[in-house]
Enzyme design. Structure first.
Site, PDB file in Angstrom:
ATOM      1  N   ASP A 200       0.867  -1.170   0.000  1.00  0.00           N
ATOM      2  CA  ASP A 200       0.000   0.000   0.000  1.00  0.00           C
ATOM      3  C   ASP A 200       0.912   1.229   0.000  1.00  0.00           C
ATOM      4  OD1 ASP A 200      -1.656   2.163   0.611  1.00  0.00           O
ATOM      5  OD2 ASP A 200      -3.041   0.915   1.768  1.00  0.00           O
ATOM      6  N   TYR A 225      -5.530  11.207  -3.242  1.00  0.00           N
ATOM      7  CA  TYR A 225      -5.785  12.530  -2.643  1.00  0.00           C
ATOM      8  C   TYR A 225      -4.742  12.992  -1.647  1.00  0.00           C
ATOM      9  CZ  TYR A 225      -8.070   9.276   0.625  1.00  0.00           C
ATOM     10  OH  TYR A 225      -8.347   8.225   1.451  1.00  0.00           O
ATOM     11  N   ARG A 374       0.551  14.733  14.076  1.00  0.00           N
ATOM     12  CA  ARG A 374       1.206  14.445  12.797  1.00  0.00           C
ATOM     13  C   ARG A 374       1.510  15.714  12.035  1.00  0.00           C
ATOM     14  NH1 ARG A 374      -1.595  10.141   8.853  1.00  0.00           N
ATOM     15  NH2 ARG A 374      -3.103  11.827   8.827  1.00  0.00           N
TER      16      ARG A 374
HETATM   17  C1  PLP Z   1      -5.277   7.012   3.256  1.00  0.00           C
HETATM   18  C2  PLP Z   1      -5.101   5.549   3.233  1.00  0.00           C
HETATM   19  C3  PLP Z   1      -6.089   4.718   2.734  1.00  0.00           C
HETATM   20  C4  PLP Z   1      -7.398   5.307   2.273  1.00  0.00           C
HETATM   21  O1  PLP Z   1      -8.271   4.407   1.733  1.00  0.00           O
HETATM   22  P1  PLP Z   1      -9.627   4.944   1.080  1.00  0.00           P
HETATM   23  O2  PLP Z   1     -10.235   3.772   0.511  1.00  0.00           O
HETATM   24  O3  PLP Z   1      -9.256   6.015   0.108  1.00  0.00           O
HETATM   25  O4  PLP Z   1     -10.429   5.558   2.183  1.00  0.00           O
HETATM   26  C5  PLP Z   1      -5.852   3.347   2.702  1.00  0.00           C
HETATM   27  N1  PLP Z   1      -4.686   2.842   3.142  1.00  0.00           N
HETATM   28  C6  PLP Z   1      -3.713   3.636   3.654  1.00  0.00           C
HETATM   29  C7  PLP Z   1      -2.446   3.031   4.119  1.00  0.00           C
HETATM   30  C8  PLP Z   1      -3.896   4.999   3.716  1.00  0.00           C
HETATM   31  O5  PLP Z   1      -2.946   5.769   4.229  1.00  0.00           O
END
Ligand code: PLP
Length: 415
Positions: A200, A225, A374
């Protein structure tokens, strides 16, 4: 630290010599605002405003349905994916924009476990970003007896990765601590036992160098985003290494992932390309805006971004240690800049109220329960002088107990 700046002017000098300084002007940032939350929601690129007007008025308003062809809406997911690819060390045709990070994670994790039949484990770490764990728990509940999620703290993670492991799912830069995983080492460890690796990159893309193909990663997902400045709720993206694409079958087999969506046949036949990662109709407005943020990010030199990000973090830590000593803060991020993403986190038992007091002074960081403050640094628009001003405000808020007011203690729905 011996090179801790002594005055604000030292930081003004650094800004004057900053090769990335001109990027700030390409973002819409209110005068007097210090924005240290680009790791959660990136700032608005000025070009996104004109692009959104064009998308709405010309492409949608005038072009209507014709714009799927005339403005090539149909290939937006791959086009923007190909622009994200170099930011994360992927090749053209390996990345596609779609859905949210959560949904993409489900698609890839489900596909991955099917590619390792007979293996029962997905390995992750406790304290991973909540949605990542929730999605994996959902998959586990969906395949009872077949797949279970096991987690271990990162020091012991490798002991969990074994011959029964189908997939390892980790977030490269931790959302709370900012700590970086050694992508190459963990990917190699997963491969050593025949498991697949899914990264991720939500807090990595646009913040730190990522080389998916250099480390031989199998799958990745990430967010549009954050550092890619794609706008609130921008779609996410997914990466499937070329070598896996033919075998990759994800469960959300919607028509946009079909080989010939407009042949309108009854039977699903996945597209031969990365398009098989898609599900339904592209969010054209959101994807079109994301493209602007991605182009801006892709135009910047990642080596310069990384160098500035590390310098901003080091300055922040050394200034906090000098000006806020004895105020109850502790460093929650690795001190070594090479082990840190583009944020510095502190702990404090009054963290929530302190962040609110900073926001009241137009300095925006964020709070993550239970006690993390943060501060995200986005080298395209964070100035060195912002670091000085933030730490001075923080020191002042602590010295005067400005945080200790009822209005700073009301917990909001979104922190
Ligand atoms: C911000 C973030 C998400 C966000 O997931 P959404 O499906 O866009 O809400 C997922 N995984 C990580 C590690 C993040 O930092």
């Amino acid at each position: 630290m011996s090179d801790t700046p002594l005055s604000r002017d030292d930081l003004v000098d650094l800004d004057q010599d900053d090769p990335l300084a001109h990027y700030r002007d390409q973002f819409e940032l209110e005068e007097g605002l210090i924005y240290l939350d680009g790791n959660s929601l990136g700032a608005l690129p000025k070009a996104a405003k004109t692009r959104v007007a064009e998308l709405v008025e010309r492409e949608w308003g005038q072009g209507l349905i014709r714009s799927w062809n005339t403005h090539d809406w149909i290939s937006l997911p791959e086009r923007v994916g190909d622009k994200i690819a170099p930011i994360i060390g992927a090749a053209p045709g390996e990345v596609v924009v779609a859905d949210s990070t959560s949904v993409n994670l489900f698609k890839l994790a489900a596909a991955a476990v099917r590619m390792r039949p007979g293996r029962h484990k997905i390995v992750s770490e406790p304290g991973n970003f909540p949605t990542d764990l929730y999605i994996l728990q959902g998959l586990e509940a969906f395949l009872p007896g077949e797949i279970r999620l096991e987690t271990a703290p990162r020091e012991r993670l490798e002991t969990l990765i074994d011959e029964d492991t189908a997939l390892v799912v980790l977030t490269h830069v931790h959302y709370k601590s900012g700590e970086l995983f050694d992508m190459a080492a963990i990917t190699a460890k997963a491969h050593e036992v025949g498991a697949l690796m899914l990264w991720d990159l939500s807090h990595s893309a646009g913040a730190v160098p990522v080389d998916l193909n250099g480390v031989d990663a199998d799958f990745a997902v990430g967010c549009g985003y954050k550092y890619l400045n794609g706008g609130p709720g921008a779609p996410g993206y997914l990466f499937v290494a070329k070598r896996h694409q033919a075998a990759f079958r994800q469960p959300l087999s919607g028509w946009f992932g079909h080989a010939e969506p407009f042949a309108m046949r009854d039977d699903y036949q996945p597209a031969p390309t990365i398009k098989r990662g898609l599900c339904g109709t592209t969010g054209v407005l959101a994807t079109g805006v994301l493209e602007v943020g991605v182009e801006l990010m892709a135009s910047a030199d990642m080596a310069l971004i990384r160098a500035k990000s590390q310098r901003l973090g080091e300055l922040f830590i050394s200034l906090v240690e000098r000006h806020c000593a004895g105020q109850g803060f502790a460093l929650a991020s690795p001190r070594d800049a090479d082990r840190r993403g583009s944020q510095v986190s502190l702990t404090h038992e009054q963290g929530f109220a302190i962040i609110q007091a900073l926001i009241a002074r137009h300095i925006i960081g964020d709070f993550r329960a239970p006690n993390i403050l943060r501060f995200g640094f986005t080298p395209l628009y964070t100035r060195y002088v912002d670091i000085w001003d933030t730490v001075q405000a923080l020191a002042n808020i602590m010295a005067t107990r400005e945080w200790d007011q009822p209005e700073f203690k009301t917990i909001t729905a979104v922190t």
